[in-house]
Write a protein that holds these residues in place. Structure first.
Motif, PDB file in Angstrom:
ATOM      1  N   LEU A 148      -5.948  59.669   8.084  1.00  0.00           N
ATOM      2  CA  LEU A 148      -5.311  58.566   8.804  1.00  0.00           C
ATOM      3  C   LEU A 148      -4.819  57.504   7.820  1.00  0.00           C
ATOM      4  O   LEU A 148      -3.730  56.958   7.964  1.00  0.00           O
ATOM      5  N   ALA A 149      -5.658  57.240   6.810  1.00  0.00           N
ATOM      6  CA  ALA A 149      -5.317  56.204   5.835  1.00  0.00           C
ATOM      7  C   ALA A 149      -4.064  56.587   5.060  1.00  0.00           C
ATOM      8  O   ALA A 149      -3.154  55.787   4.860  1.00  0.00           O
ATOM      9  N   GLU A 150      -4.032  57.835   4.654  1.00  0.00           N
ATOM     10  CA  GLU A 150      -2.909  58.310   3.848  1.00  0.00           C
ATOM     11  C   GLU A 150      -1.585  58.150   4.597  1.00  0.00           C
ATOM     12  O   GLU A 150      -0.583  57.731   4.028  1.00  0.00           O
ATOM     13  N   LYS A 151      -1.626  58.460   5.906  1.00  0.00           N
ATOM     14  CA  LYS A 151      -0.408  58.358   6.716  1.00  0.00           C
ATOM     15  C   LYS A 151      -0.038  56.899   6.995  1.00  0.00           C
ATOM     16  O   LYS A 151       1.130  56.562   7.110  1.00  0.00           O
ATOM     17  N   SER A 152      -1.056  56.061   7.130  1.00  0.00           N
ATOM     18  CA  SER A 152      -0.793  54.683   7.586  1.00  0.00           C
ATOM     19  C   SER A 152      -0.468  53.729   6.451  1.00  0.00           C
ATOM     20  O   SER A 152       0.187  52.711   6.651  1.00  0.00           O
ATOM     21  N   LYS A 153      -0.976  54.049   5.256  1.00  0.00           N
ATOM     22  CA  LYS A 153      -0.877  53.087   4.168  1.00  0.00           C
ATOM     23  C   LYS A 153       0.573  52.723   3.805  1.00  0.00           C
ATOM     24  O   LYS A 153       0.886  51.535   3.658  1.00  0.00           O
ATOM     25  N   PRO A 154       1.466  53.707   3.668  1.00  0.00           N
ATOM     26  CA  PRO A 154       2.846  53.331   3.335  1.00  0.00           C
ATOM     27  C   PRO A 154       3.465  52.430   4.398  1.00  0.00           C
ATOM     28  O   PRO A 154       4.217  51.500   4.076  1.00  0.00           O
ATOM     29  N   MET A 210      -4.107  49.327  11.518  1.00  0.00           N
ATOM     30  CA  MET A 210      -4.746  50.630  11.292  1.00  0.00           C
ATOM     31  C   MET A 210      -5.519  50.652   9.970  1.00  0.00           C
ATOM     32  O   MET A 210      -6.684  51.056   9.938  1.00  0.00           O
ATOM     33  N   VAL A 211      -4.906  50.209   8.877  1.00  0.00           N
ATOM     34  CA  VAL A 211      -5.623  50.298   7.593  1.00  0.00           C
ATOM     35  C   VAL A 211      -6.829  49.356   7.549  1.00  0.00           C
ATOM     36  O   VAL A 211      -7.834  49.648   6.914  1.00  0.00           O
ATOM     37  N   ARG A 212      -6.729  48.243   8.277  1.00  0.00           N
ATOM     38  CA  ARG A 212      -7.876  47.320   8.332  1.00  0.00           C
ATOM     39  C   ARG A 212      -9.068  48.007   9.018  1.00  0.00           C
ATOM     40  O   ARG A 212     -10.190  48.004   8.523  1.00  0.00           O
ATOM     41  N   GLN A 213      -8.802  48.649  10.143  1.00  0.00           N
ATOM     42  CA  GLN A 213      -9.877  49.331  10.872  1.00  0.00           C
ATOM     43  C   GLN A 213     -10.447  50.497  10.060  1.00  0.00           C
ATOM     44  O   GLN A 213     -11.648  50.743  10.067  1.00  0.00           O
ATOM     45  N   GLN A 235      -9.767  49.787  -2.618  1.00  0.00           N
ATOM     46  CA  GLN A 235      -8.863  50.366  -3.601  1.00  0.00           C
ATOM     47  C   GLN A 235      -8.036  51.495  -2.983  1.00  0.00           C
ATOM     48  O   GLN A 235      -6.835  51.619  -3.200  1.00  0.00           O
ATOM     49  N   GLU A 236      -8.731  52.308  -2.183  1.00  0.00           N
ATOM     50  CA  GLU A 236      -8.100  53.485  -1.588  1.00  0.00           C
ATOM     51  C   GLU A 236      -7.233  53.143  -0.392  1.00  0.00           C
ATOM     52  O   GLU A 236      -6.182  53.735  -0.186  1.00  0.00           O
ATOM     53  N   VAL A 237      -7.703  52.223   0.430  1.00  0.00           N
ATOM     54  CA  VAL A 237      -7.131  52.061   1.758  1.00  0.00           C
ATOM     55  C   VAL A 237      -6.317  50.793   1.950  1.00  0.00           C
ATOM     56  O   VAL A 237      -5.267  50.805   2.591  1.00  0.00           O
ATOM     57  N   ALA A 238      -6.808  49.664   1.377  1.00  0.00           N
ATOM     58  CA  ALA A 238      -6.218  48.365   1.727  1.00  0.00           C
ATOM     59  C   ALA A 238      -4.877  48.166   1.035  1.00  0.00           C
ATOM     60  O   ALA A 238      -4.597  48.787   0.010  1.00  0.00           O
ATOM     61  N   VAL A 239      -4.034  47.304   1.598  1.00  0.00           N
ATOM     62  CA  VAL A 239      -2.747  47.010   0.973  1.00  0.00           C
ATOM     63  C   VAL A 239      -2.696  45.583   0.465  1.00  0.00           C
ATOM     64  O   VAL A 239      -1.694  45.139  -0.066  1.00  0.00           O
ATOM     65  N   MET A 240      -3.791  44.861   0.642  1.00  0.00           N
ATOM     66  CA  MET A 240      -3.791  43.458   0.251  1.00  0.00           C
ATOM     67  C   MET A 240      -5.072  43.117  -0.506  1.00  0.00           C
ATOM     68  O   MET A 240      -6.146  43.565  -0.141  1.00  0.00           O
ATOM     69  N   GLU A 241      -4.914  42.336  -1.580  1.00  0.00           N
ATOM     70  CA  GLU A 241      -6.079  41.886  -2.346  1.00  0.00           C
ATOM     71  C   GLU A 241      -6.823  40.827  -1.542  1.00  0.00           C
ATOM     72  O   GLU A 241      -6.198  40.040  -0.837  1.00  0.00           O
ATOM     73  N   VAL A 242      -8.156  40.801  -1.685  1.00  0.00           N
ATOM     74  CA  VAL A 242      -8.869  39.659  -1.108  1.00  0.00           C
ATOM     75  C   VAL A 242      -9.492  38.854  -2.247  1.00  0.00           C
ATOM     76  O   VAL A 242      -9.757  39.403  -3.323  1.00  0.00           O
ATOM     77  N   PRO A 243      -9.706  37.559  -2.049  1.00  0.00           N
ATOM     78  CA  PRO A 243     -10.291  36.729  -3.110  1.00  0.00           C
ATOM     79  C   PRO A 243     -11.717  37.192  -3.434  1.00  0.00           C
ATOM     80  O   PRO A 243     -12.383  37.790  -2.584  1.00  0.00           O
ATOM     81  N   SER A 244     -12.161  36.888  -4.657  1.00  0.00           N
ATOM     82  CA  SER A 244     -13.466  37.409  -5.079  1.00  0.00           C
ATOM     83  C   SER A 244     -14.618  36.779  -4.299  1.00  0.00           C
ATOM     84  O   SER A 244     -15.712  37.316  -4.271  1.00  0.00           O
ATOM     85  N   ARG A 264       2.067  48.972   4.034  1.00  0.00           N
ATOM     86  CA  ARG A 264       2.653  48.327   2.858  1.00  0.00           C
ATOM     87  C   ARG A 264       4.054  47.790   3.190  1.00  0.00           C
ATOM     88  O   ARG A 264       4.397  46.663   2.842  1.00  0.00           O
ATOM     89  N   ALA A 265       4.816  48.602   3.901  1.00  0.00           N
ATOM     90  CA  ALA A 265       6.168  48.169   4.284  1.00  0.00           C
ATOM     91  C   ALA A 265       6.092  46.965   5.228  1.00  0.00           C
ATOM     92  O   ALA A 265       6.907  46.033   5.126  1.00  0.00           O
ATOM     93  N   GLU A 266       5.113  46.974   6.137  1.00  0.00           N
ATOM     94  CA  GLU A 266       4.969  45.843   7.065  1.00  0.00           C
ATOM     95  C   GLU A 266       4.627  44.560   6.308  1.00  0.00           C
ATOM     96  O   GLU A 266       5.100  43.480   6.642  1.00  0.00           O
ATOM     97  N   LEU A 267       3.817  44.723   5.278  1.00  0.00           N
ATOM     98  CA  LEU A 267       3.442  43.553   4.478  1.00  0.00           C
ATOM     99  C   LEU A 267       4.651  43.013   3.710  1.00  0.00           C
ATOM    100  O   LEU A 267       4.853  41.804   3.614  1.00  0.00           O
TER     101      LEU A 267
END
Ligand SMILES: [Zn+2]
Length: 672
Positions: free
Chosen positions: A297-303, A538-541, A572-581, A306-309
């Motif tokens: 699911l992640a592989e299909k949703s990630k691109p 989707m990628v968040r869930q 690293q694998e799934v998310a499209v956005m960095e979060v603060p440390s 990313r485009a939505e972002l």
């Protein structure tokens, strides 16, 4: 006068139930049923009748307890709440007595050996019960059983402490503001509450809290970026070593303890880890299956995510940080669709929606639904509906309680009032409670729903159908009982689809003053909003689900939970956005560390995939194709927990579940 809770026939006499009836009825019922349990244990000749007797015992208890728990949820008073709370330990004690009962375990084991394998439902009943016995540690040697019991108790205390820390941390945060300018954009309702709160505490200006509705309002609507950033930090650092309340209520040690207790309890029962333990009662077979599912699911949703972002950044004219996502998304949505939720309300008066919903299930399953105003209920807003089959024979009923009011729990749900139970001398039909919190009617105007509300109503009615259309006679397997957690949302999410169908919208919509149907262009816009930012959501869930599952599957005692490391790898694998440390998401993940979703958060996505796939069969054959509807009813709605969830799915669909229909439905994958 007789205690109305002790009536053994008909519907509960809600109007006559008083708090003083509660403890007496529960105590008396438990005493009587305990005596019956003792008798059953003593019977020398083991036959299936003993198992039936246990079904009966549990149904009698449910019959008494269901209206009490229900009234406590929808019409609570301090007296009723006290009576209800006083009964909880009694009920828990009885359940433990059943679950840890070695004599009963031996009895069921004997029955399982003796039963004719052709008696599939009986065999299922036995194997299910035996499974649950084993999962409560009953078959362990004495010393291990004692240890297991201790682990379970400690776990429940630690989980409660996690929850408590999170609640305390959330409650302790306050933001005081005297400059009105700084609050521009935040909805009036939230500001009014903040003003009252400030006043009550002797302050001028506004006192904003961190409860979820306020947090969402600020992060989505506040124009002031500093305020959004401040709120984001407070939210993601609750109960941790970071943020405005760093070090108070830190949940980190509890995460370690909880992960370790879960792992040890799973090992005691012979599993390799807690993820395997979780799957013992679910539709998914192995941890590998869950990983593969989520990763696909992640592989299909990630691109797409990313485009939505990128789209969002372009709209915002800047890189979008985590505390700005909700805000710019809302702006983008308004600009692109220009459709506010509230604008649609006049088109969805509840009586009209309900009529349309009934038409949908009548067309699908031939059901006849009509109100019976002569039935006693707990509040004047409640209506009882009788549900009949095509040939007019009664199937069961549903109490609807639609409107928000004080002393009623929030949200929407379906619950069981009576469970179908057909045993010698007993022919009980299922009855459901369908509860929502819609805006009540005002003066002569009906209750007006948003489309979100409409979808919620369809969702809960899907659960109701699952409960009512069961054909299983044993309560522990009928309706939603015995259905694995990752499959139980199938019928509800399936029915949601009908609230979006262009052919159904004219049935459920009509302006409450003019009767005008929803304009065609509004309908098109509404449908377009359905897939807005579906990739990001989707990628968040998936990130949450994968983190939860890994944490429980990869636990190594001498390395501890490694929560941060696992989360970082997952992101690293799934998310499209960095979060603060400073982000401490695990410390706030109460579904998993405070509640019962451990190694089970994936269930949300799993059931969504099943529901979309089932609906795609209707898309192929026609939304109301009678054959497909009948097949669905027979395979899935009628069987409840009496058959393996994967088997019935395959029987319905002719193959294993596929991700494609969900990806298409959410617009993540295009047609063809
Ligand atoms: Zn649901």
């Amino acid at each position: 006068m007789k205690n109305p809770l002790l009536e053994t026939e008909g519907l509960p006499a809600f109007n006559f139930i008083r708090p003083e009836h509660v403890e007496a009825a529960v105590q008396q019922t438990l005493d009587q049923q305990r005596a019956k349990l003792r008798q059953t244990e003593k019977i020398a000749a083991v036959t299936f009748e003993s198992a039936e007797e246990l079904e009966r015992i549990q149904d009698v208890i449910h019959r008494v307890w269901s209206p009490i728990a229900h009234l406590n949820a929808v019409l609570s008073t301090p007296e009723l709440r006290d009576a209800y709370n006083n009964c909880l330990p009694m009920i828990a004690e009885f359940s433990t007595e059943m679950a840890q009962n070695g004599t009963l375990y031996a009895l069921y084991s004997q029955l399982e050996q003796d039963i004719d394998p052709a008696e599939k439902i009986k065999l299922r009943l036995l194997s299910h019960t035996l499974r649950d016995f084993r999962l409560s540690g009953v078959s362990l040697p004495e010393e291990e059983r004692v240890r297991f019991k201790h682990l379970v108790m400690e776990l429940s205390q630690r989980q409660a402490a996690f929850e408590q820390n999170l609640m305390d941390a959330t409650d302790a945060f306050k933001h005081h503001e005297v400059n009105e300018e700084a609050l521009v954009g935040i909805p009036d309702m939230v500001l009014r509450r903040a003003k009252e709160l400030a006043k009550a505490q002797g302050h001028s200006g506004w006192l904003l809290t961190l409860d979820p509705p306020t947090y969402l309002a600020v992060i989505t609507h506040a124009k002031n970026e500093d305020l959004r950033a401040h709120y984001y930090e407070a939210w993601v650092t609750r109960a941790s070593d970071q943020g405005p309340q760093a070090g108070r209520w830190d949940n980190r040690p509890l995460i370690e303890k909880i992960a370790s207790l879960r792992h040890e309890s799973a090992l005691l029962l012979g599993f390799n880890n807690y993820a395997e333990f979780s799957l013992a009662t679910k539709m998914a077979g192995t941890p590998e299956e869950v990983f593969e599912f989520l990763q696909n699911l992640a592989e299909k949703s990630k691109p797409v995510a990313r485009a939505e972002l990128e789209d969002l950044s372009e709209f915002a004219g800047r890189a979008v940080e985590p505390w700005n996502v909700a805000y710019y998304s809302e702006q983008l949505k308004q600009t692109r669709f220009g459709l506010a939720d509230d604008e649609l309300r006049p088109y969805f008066p509840l009586p009209r929606v309900l009529q349309g919903l009934f038409k949908v299930v009548e067309k699908l399953f031939g059901l006849k639904i009509r109100a019976n105003y002569g039935i006693d209920a707990w509040h004047p807003d409640v209506t009882y509906y009788e549900v009949c089959a095509e040939d007019k024979s009664p199937i069961g009923g549903v109490f609807t309680d639609f409107f928000a009011r004080p002393n009623k729990r929030g949200g929407a749900w379906m619950d069981e009032c009576l469970v179908r139970c057909k045993l010698e001398g007993l022919n009980q039909q299922p009855v459901a409670y369908l509860v929502c919190n819609f805006n009540p009617p005002v003066d002569s105007d009906p209750s007006l729903l948003t489309h979100d509300d409409v979808v919620t109503l369809f969702h809960e009615f899907g659960h109701t159908l699952h409960h009512l259309l069961t054909e299983v006679d044993y309560p522990s397997l009928s309706g939603i009982n015995g259905v694995p957690w990752d499959a139980v949302e199938l019928p509800s999410q399936f029915l949601e689809n009908y609230a979006w169908l262009p052919e159904v919208l004219p049935w459920i919509s009509g302006h409450y003053q003019t009767g005008q149907p929803l304009p065609a262009e509004t309908l098109a816009t509404l449908n377009a909003t359905r897939t807005f930012q579906a990739g990001l959501s989707m990628v968040r869930q998936i990130e949450f689900a994968l983190f939860d599952f890994r944490l429980h599957a990869e636990y190594v005692p001498d390395q501890g939970s490694r929560a941060e490391e696992i989360l970082a790898r997952t992101r690293q694998e799934v998310a499209v956005m960095e979060v603060p440390s400073f982000n401490r998401f695990p410390n706030t993940f109460s579904h998993v560390f405070g509640g019962s979703y451990a190694a089970g958060y994936y269930s949300y996505k799993w059931a969504e995939v099943l529901a979309a796939d089932v609906f795609s069969a209707f898309e192929e054959k026609g939304s109301f194709d009678p054959e497909t509807a009948k097949h669905f009813r027979n395979c899935i709605l009628a069987t409840g927990g009496s058959r393996d969830a994967m088997d019935v799915f395959k029987e319905f669909r002719g193959r294993a579940p596929s991700l494609d229909p969900l990806l298409r439905q959410t617009g993540i994958q295009l047609e063809g």
